[in-house]
Design a protein around this motif. Structure first.
Motif, PDB file in Angstrom:
ATOM      1  N   THR A  55     -73.945  63.146 110.389  1.00 42.07           N
ATOM      2  CA  THR A  55     -72.671  62.422 110.363  1.00 42.07           C
ATOM      3  C   THR A  55     -71.514  63.341 109.997  1.00 42.07           C
ATOM      4  OG1 THR A  55     -73.236  61.680 108.110  1.00 42.07           O
ATOM      5  CG2 THR A  55     -73.647  60.137 109.919  1.00 42.07           C
ATOM      6  N   SER A  56     -71.727  64.223 109.013  1.00 39.90           N
ATOM      7  CA  SER A  56     -70.658  65.164 108.660  1.00 39.90           C
ATOM      8  C   SER A  56     -70.397  66.127 109.806  1.00 39.90           C
ATOM      9  CB  SER A  56     -71.006  65.922 107.373  1.00 39.90           C
ATOM     10  OG  SER A  56     -72.254  66.585 107.472  1.00 39.90           O
ATOM     11  N   LEU A 111     -82.484  61.435 104.428  1.00 36.08           N
ATOM     12  CA  LEU A 111     -81.096  61.286 103.987  1.00 36.08           C
ATOM     13  C   LEU A 111     -80.315  62.587 104.176  1.00 36.08           C
ATOM     14  CD1 LEU A 111     -81.620  59.189 100.733  1.00 36.08           C
ATOM     15  CD2 LEU A 111     -80.722  58.389 102.925  1.00 36.08           C
ATOM     16  N   TYR A 112     -80.982  63.698 103.922  1.00 39.30           N
ATOM     17  CA  TYR A 112     -80.371  65.012 104.129  1.00 39.30           C
ATOM     18  C   TYR A 112     -79.948  65.159 105.600  1.00 39.30           C
ATOM     19  CZ  TYR A 112     -80.261  70.158 104.516  1.00 39.30           C
ATOM     20  OH  TYR A 112     -79.914  71.464 104.773  1.00 39.30           O
ATOM     21  N   GLY A 113     -80.831  64.780 106.519  1.00 39.63           N
ATOM     22  CA  GLY A 113     -80.506  64.870 107.936  1.00 39.63           C
ATOM     23  C   GLY A 113     -79.398  63.911 108.348  1.00 39.63           C
ATOM     24  N   PRO A 132     -85.377  65.416 108.776  1.00 40.65           N
ATOM     25  CA  PRO A 132     -83.929  65.604 108.931  1.00 40.65           C
ATOM     26  C   PRO A 132     -83.431  65.354 110.342  1.00 40.65           C
ATOM     27  CG  PRO A 132     -84.856  67.389 107.609  1.00 40.65           C
ATOM     28  CD  PRO A 132     -86.013  66.596 108.160  1.00 40.65           C
ATOM     29  N   SER A 133     -84.179  65.803 111.343  1.00 40.55           N
ATOM     30  CA  SER A 133     -83.754  65.580 112.719  1.00 40.55           C
ATOM     31  C   SER A 133     -83.742  64.096 113.062  1.00 40.55           C
ATOM     32  CB  SER A 133     -84.670  66.333 113.684  1.00 40.55           C
ATOM     33  OG  SER A 133     -84.530  67.719 113.530  1.00 40.55           O
ATOM     34  N   TYR A 176     -79.075  67.205 119.302  1.00 45.53           N
ATOM     35  CA  TYR A 176     -80.053  67.081 118.219  1.00 45.53           C
ATOM     36  C   TYR A 176     -81.423  66.704 118.772  1.00 45.53           C
ATOM     37  CZ  TYR A 176     -77.482  67.816 113.886  1.00 45.53           C
ATOM     38  OH  TYR A 176     -76.808  68.389 112.843  1.00 45.53           O
ATOM     39  N   LEU A 177     -81.438  65.914 119.850  1.00 47.22           N
ATOM     40  CA  LEU A 177     -82.710  65.616 120.507  1.00 47.22           C
ATOM     41  C   LEU A 177     -83.344  66.908 121.022  1.00 47.22           C
ATOM     42  CD1 LEU A 177     -84.749  63.553 121.633  1.00 47.22           C
ATOM     43  CD2 LEU A 177     -83.318  63.412 123.691  1.00 47.22           C
TER      44      LEU A 177
END
Length: 390
Positions: free
Chosen positions: A106-107, A99-101, A46-47, A330-331
């Motif tokens: 994006t959202s 895809l979940y990530g 996810p990340s 996120y990093l």
């Protein structure tokens, strides 16, 4: 429904999706018979997906408008909740989590970019409260997930019902979002937005806060068990307390920003987190250790919302600024747990959290990068607009 309530509901829905998945990871692990290494890779996906997809989000919002972008991406985010539970094999799970990530990231970017414009429209800070509602949504959905797991409800059924309910809530909220679209002469965001020098400076503050948050959330239970001699139940409760204090502080954060301004809030928060880090490093019994982690949570709670707000003001467009700092934070989330483990192995657990204490001290010293043109943290000409009640 007011514009403020609408974006607040979107944040709560986003948090609820994340909280729903988090509680059923053991079910997925058992169903696919995953070993620790394979599960770790799955949880890394996810990340990676978010990190790669987030720089494209501001371009989408610019092309179709913020309100449609938020509505489309929150629908996508609710829908992808089903994918991890439906994955028939580890390879499919990796793809599902990627895809979940991507949907999460994006959202996250477009709803924070939209929140910056709602904040400008209202003329008062709201970002901290929105992130507090994200925590509340995550915790409430997590509680439902705990009950579902206790009753041995199939996660495919659980996720299907939650996705449907959250999708309905997201669509309802989306109807009342602010109808904001960039001016015709506004610059179009780049197709793939990377942070510029100004955003990098703001992102550094966010990196420090999310690093301390991620390390504390993932390692608090382990630390209290190995160093402070806590039992399993007490150690597990420390995470709940950490998140509860973060949520409460974020919900009160907008009042603090109005009273002191964003720079002083981050500086005071950094001092609080440093005190918490000292308590953690010196703790040899559970109580001061739990108190220390709670103070870290309080200290870093308001920083990420303020970082998003400042970046939205400094970027060529709000969405582009948010995308830039989101990539950096996120990093930080991606690296914090692993780096903390390496530090604990190379130094000691106490040494690792000594380094984390230094990180939050650096956050406090860098707080001036969040300075805005007004004391209450609002920005732009809309600062004089009458407030809209939540």
């Amino acid at each position: 429904m007011s514009h403020h309530r609408a974006i607040a509901a979107v944040f709560a829905v986003h948090g609820a999706v994340a909280g729903t998945l988090a509680t059923r990871i053991p079910w997925i692990e058992h169903r696919l018979d995953l070993g620790p290494g394979v599960l770790g890779l799955a949880l890394l996906c996810p990340s990676i997906g978010a990190f790669l997809a987030m720089p494209t989000a501001s371009r989408l919002a610019h092309r179709i408008g913020e309100r449609p972008a938020v509505r489309i991406l929150i629908v996508l985010w609710c829908g992808v909740l089903l994918l991890p539970a439906l994955a028939p094999a580890p390879g499919w799970l990796f793809a599902a989590m990627f895809l979940y990530g991507a949907a999460a990231g994006t959202s996250d970017v477009v709803m924070n970019g939209h929140a910056v414009n709602v904040e400008r429209h209202l003329g008062r800070p709201i970002m901290s409260g929105l992130h507090g509602l994200w925590c509340v949504g995550s915790m409430l959905a997590g509680g439902i997930g705990v009950l579902a797991a206790h009753e041995r409800v199939d996660a495919r059924v659980h996720f299907g019902l939650m996705a449907a309910a959250l999708l309905a809530a997201g669509l309802l909220a989306g109807r009342s979002l602010l109808a904001h679209r960039a001016a015709a002469d506004a610059p179009a965001p780049r197709r793939y937005t990377l942070p510029n020098r100004s955003i990098l400076g703001i992102g550094l503050v966010g990196f420090c806060a999310t690093f301390a948050e991620g390390a504390s959330a993932d390692w608090s239970a382990v630390y209290l068990t190995e160093v402070a001699g806590a039992g399993p139940g007490v150690a597990a409760a420390s995470f709940t307390g950490f998140m509860a204090f973060m949520a409460a502080t974020r919900l009160a954060g907008d009042r603090l920003v109005r009273a002191f301004g964003p720079v002083r809030v981050v500086r005071y928060g950094g001092a609080t987190a440093v005190l918490g880090g000292v308590l953690v490093v010196t703790a040899r019994t559970p109580v001061p250790g739990i108190a220390g982690f709670a103070l870290i949570g309080i200290g870093v709670a308001t920083v990420l919302p303020l970082v998003f707000a400042a970046a939205g003001d400094r970027g060529r467009t709000p969405g582009e600024g948010v995308a830039g700092v989101a990539t950096i934070t996120y990093l930080s989330v991606l690296t914090a747990p692993a780096v903390t483990g390496w530090l604990a192995e190379g130094l000691s657990s106490e040494g690792a959290f000594g380094v984390i204490t230094s990180v939050v001290a650096a956050m406090a010293l860098s707080a001036g990068r969040l300075a805005t043109g007004s004391r209450d943290g609002t920005r732009g000409p809309a600062a004089a607009a009458p407030p809209e009640p939540l």
